[in-house]
Design a protein around this motif. Sequence first.
Motif, PDB file in Angstrom:
ATOM      1  N   GLY A 228      -3.919  21.034  -8.364  1.00 46.86           N
ATOM      2  CA  GLY A 228      -2.884  21.000  -7.350  1.00 46.86           C
ATOM      3  C   GLY A 228      -3.076  22.079  -6.304  1.00 46.86           C
ATOM      4  N   PRO A 229      -2.386  21.951  -5.145  1.00 49.41           N
ATOM      5  CA  PRO A 229      -2.607  22.862  -4.016  1.00 49.41           C
ATOM      6  C   PRO A 229      -2.250  24.310  -4.308  1.00 49.41           C
ATOM      7  N   ALA A 230      -1.378  24.553  -5.266  1.00 57.23           N
ATOM      8  CA  ALA A 230      -0.991  25.931  -5.572  1.00 57.23           C
ATOM      9  C   ALA A 230      -2.110  26.714  -6.255  1.00 57.23           C
ATOM     10  N   TYR A 231      -3.154  26.014  -6.694  1.00 55.93           N
ATOM     11  CA  TYR A 231      -4.225  26.653  -7.455  1.00 55.93           C
ATOM     12  C   TYR A 231      -5.530  26.765  -6.672  1.00 55.93           C
TER      13      TYR A 231
ATOM     14  N   GLY B 112      -6.022  16.493  12.750  1.00 59.17           N
ATOM     15  CA  GLY B 112      -7.127  16.567  11.810  1.00 59.17           C
ATOM     16  C   GLY B 112      -6.920  17.564  10.686  1.00 59.17           C
ATOM     17  N   THR B 113      -6.337  18.715  11.016  1.00 55.72           N
ATOM     18  CA  THR B 113      -6.118  19.737   9.994  1.00 55.72           C
ATOM     19  C   THR B 113      -5.201  19.219   8.891  1.00 55.72           C
ATOM     20  N   THR B 114      -4.102  18.587   9.299  1.00 52.14           N
ATOM     21  CA  THR B 114      -3.176  18.019   8.317  1.00 52.14           C
ATOM     22  C   THR B 114      -3.856  16.915   7.517  1.00 52.14           C
ATOM     23  N   ALA B 115      -4.670  16.108   8.180  1.00 51.18           N
ATOM     24  CA  ALA B 115      -5.368  15.014   7.502  1.00 51.18           C
ATOM     25  C   ALA B 115      -6.268  15.538   6.390  1.00 51.18           C
ATOM     26  N   LEU B 116      -7.049  16.561   6.673  1.00 50.49           N
ATOM     27  CA  LEU B 116      -7.955  17.107   5.670  1.00 50.49           C
ATOM     28  C   LEU B 116      -7.191  17.724   4.513  1.00 50.49           C
ATOM     29  N   ASP B 117      -6.076  18.372   4.822  1.00 50.46           N
ATOM     30  CA  ASP B 117      -5.248  18.968   3.773  1.00 50.46           C
ATOM     31  C   ASP B 117      -4.629  17.885   2.895  1.00 50.46           C
ATOM     32  N   LEU B 118      -4.085  16.846   3.518  1.00 51.40           N
ATOM     33  CA  LEU B 118      -3.477  15.757   2.753  1.00 51.40           C
ATOM     34  C   LEU B 118      -4.513  15.009   1.918  1.00 51.40           C
TER      35      LEU B 118
ATOM     36  N   TYR C  17       0.850  -1.181   0.000  1.00 53.79           N
ATOM     37  CA  TYR C  17       0.000   0.000   0.000  1.00 53.79           C
ATOM     38  C   TYR C  17       0.890   1.238   0.000  1.00 53.79           C
ATOM     39  N   GLU C  18       0.417   2.296  -0.633  1.00 51.07           N
ATOM     40  CA  GLU C  18       1.057   3.604  -0.486  1.00 51.07           C
ATOM     41  C   GLU C  18       0.479   4.255   0.759  1.00 51.07           C
ATOM     42  N   VAL C  19       1.326   4.740   1.642  1.00 52.77           N
ATOM     43  CA  VAL C  19       0.870   5.231   2.946  1.00 52.77           C
ATOM     44  C   VAL C  19       1.161   6.722   3.090  1.00 52.77           C
ATOM     45  N   VAL C  20       0.133   7.479   3.465  1.00 43.72           N
ATOM     46  CA  VAL C  20       0.264   8.895   3.799  1.00 43.72           C
ATOM     47  C   VAL C  20      -0.188   9.035   5.245  1.00 43.72           C
ATOM     48  N   VAL C  21       0.581   9.737   6.074  1.00 43.11           N
ATOM     49  CA  VAL C  21       0.248   9.825   7.498  1.00 43.11           C
ATOM     50  C   VAL C  21       0.032  11.269   7.930  1.00 43.11           C
TER      51      VAL C  21
ATOM     52  N   HIS D 236      -3.703  14.580  -1.840  1.00 46.18           N
ATOM     53  CA  HIS D 236      -3.342  13.206  -2.222  1.00 46.18           C
ATOM     54  C   HIS D 236      -4.561  12.323  -1.946  1.00 46.18           C
ATOM     55  N   VAL D 237      -5.540  12.379  -2.811  1.00 51.89           N
ATOM     56  CA  VAL D 237      -6.830  11.734  -2.542  1.00 51.89           C
ATOM     57  C   VAL D 237      -6.623  10.254  -2.218  1.00 51.89           C
ATOM     58  N   PRO D 238      -6.995   9.825  -1.007  1.00 51.84           N
ATOM     59  CA  PRO D 238      -6.759   8.431  -0.611  1.00 51.84           C
ATOM     60  C   PRO D 238      -7.839   7.499  -1.129  1.00 51.84           C
ATOM     61  N   ASP D 239      -7.518   6.206  -1.133  1.00 48.01           N
ATOM     62  CA  ASP D 239      -8.505   5.186  -1.459  1.00 48.01           C
ATOM     63  C   ASP D 239      -9.228   4.709  -0.204  1.00 48.01           C
ATOM     64  N   ILE D 240      -8.610   4.919   0.951  1.00 42.14           N
ATOM     65  CA  ILE D 240      -9.212   4.568   2.232  1.00 42.14           C
ATOM     66  C   ILE D 240      -8.531   5.387   3.324  1.00 42.14           C
ATOM     67  N   VAL D 241      -9.280   5.691   4.387  1.00 39.89           N
ATOM     68  CA  VAL D 241      -8.757   6.464   5.510  1.00 39.89           C
ATOM     69  C   VAL D 241      -8.871   5.621   6.776  1.00 39.89           C
ATOM     70  N   VAL D 242      -7.764   5.545   7.532  1.00 44.25           N
ATOM     71  CA  VAL D 242      -7.752   4.909   8.850  1.00 44.25           C
ATOM     72  C   VAL D 242      -7.577   6.037   9.856  1.00 44.25           C
ATOM     73  N   LEU D 243      -8.554   6.219  10.742  1.00 44.34           N
ATOM     74  CA  LEU D 243      -8.643   7.455  11.518  1.00 44.34           C
ATOM     75  C   LEU D 243      -8.860   7.207  13.003  1.00 44.34           C
ATOM     76  N   ASP D 244      -8.022   7.875  13.815  1.00 45.84           N
ATOM     77  CA  ASP D 244      -8.233   7.898  15.266  1.00 45.84           C
ATOM     78  C   ASP D 244      -9.211   9.027  15.590  1.00 45.84           C
ATOM     79  N   LEU D 245     -10.002   8.870  16.637  1.00 46.18           N
ATOM     80  CA  LEU D 245     -10.951   9.918  17.030  1.00 46.18           C
ATOM     81  C   LEU D 245     -10.319  10.964  17.933  1.00 46.18           C
TER      82      LEU D 245
END
Length: 232
Positions: free
Chosen positions: A189-192, A34-40, A26-30, A44-53
């Motif tokens: 992309g994020p610059a736009y 929450g703010t960083t998660a929403l930005d990422l 799997y390609e992993v983005v960490v 980098h649109v994920p195929d699935i999100v594993v999320l702590d509350l």
Amino acid sequence: MIRVLVVDDEPQLLRALRINLSARRYEVVVAADGTTALDLAARHVPDIVVLDLGLPDMDGTDVIAGLRGWTKVPILVLSGRTDSADKVDALDAGADDYVTKPFSMDELMARIRALLRRYEADNAAQQTVDIGHYTLDLAAKTVRRASAAPDEAPEQVHLTKTEWAVLEILVRNPGRLVSGKQILQQVWGPAYDSQTNYLRFYLAKLRQKLEPEPSHPRQLITEPGMGYRFQP
């Protein structure tokens, strides 16, 4: 490669999940908040999100709500909260599954595979979408006149690569409000993310090509000050 966004503020757990997921190709983005998660997720649109509350800057249910505003990707909650009310809140917010800590890595991987299979099956069943007098085939990237369309409607409509990219984000989220920033970040992309004139231009082109009355669109809707919506 399937992309997994893992959101947790425990460095050791993030590292363990990155290693185990990467070992399974799997390609992993960490993200640790929450703010960083929403930005990422937007960049980098994920195929699935594993999320702590329990995140340091916001509750995980707020992250779920933010994601559900524009995407249907599976969300698996991985949390130390064991109270049934927390589970209900997360599932009601839009989570697809809930695993409590401590957990078995094998079980977690099985849950991830199950959610991905379900998501892929749902997407495969939704490969055609009707807009105006046309039927879109999302897999083949074609737009053809629908069987009930008037004869004067063209047999085929050509969409550019960028028009497809904008349109697909909307039609894969039927009825949902998608912010202009989300579309801009995913397509250009994020610059736009402040170039709203891009979206006005491309939505106008799509309406001209697909809507029976482009000046009074019924399906490709602008929600002033908020974003855009595809109304099935």
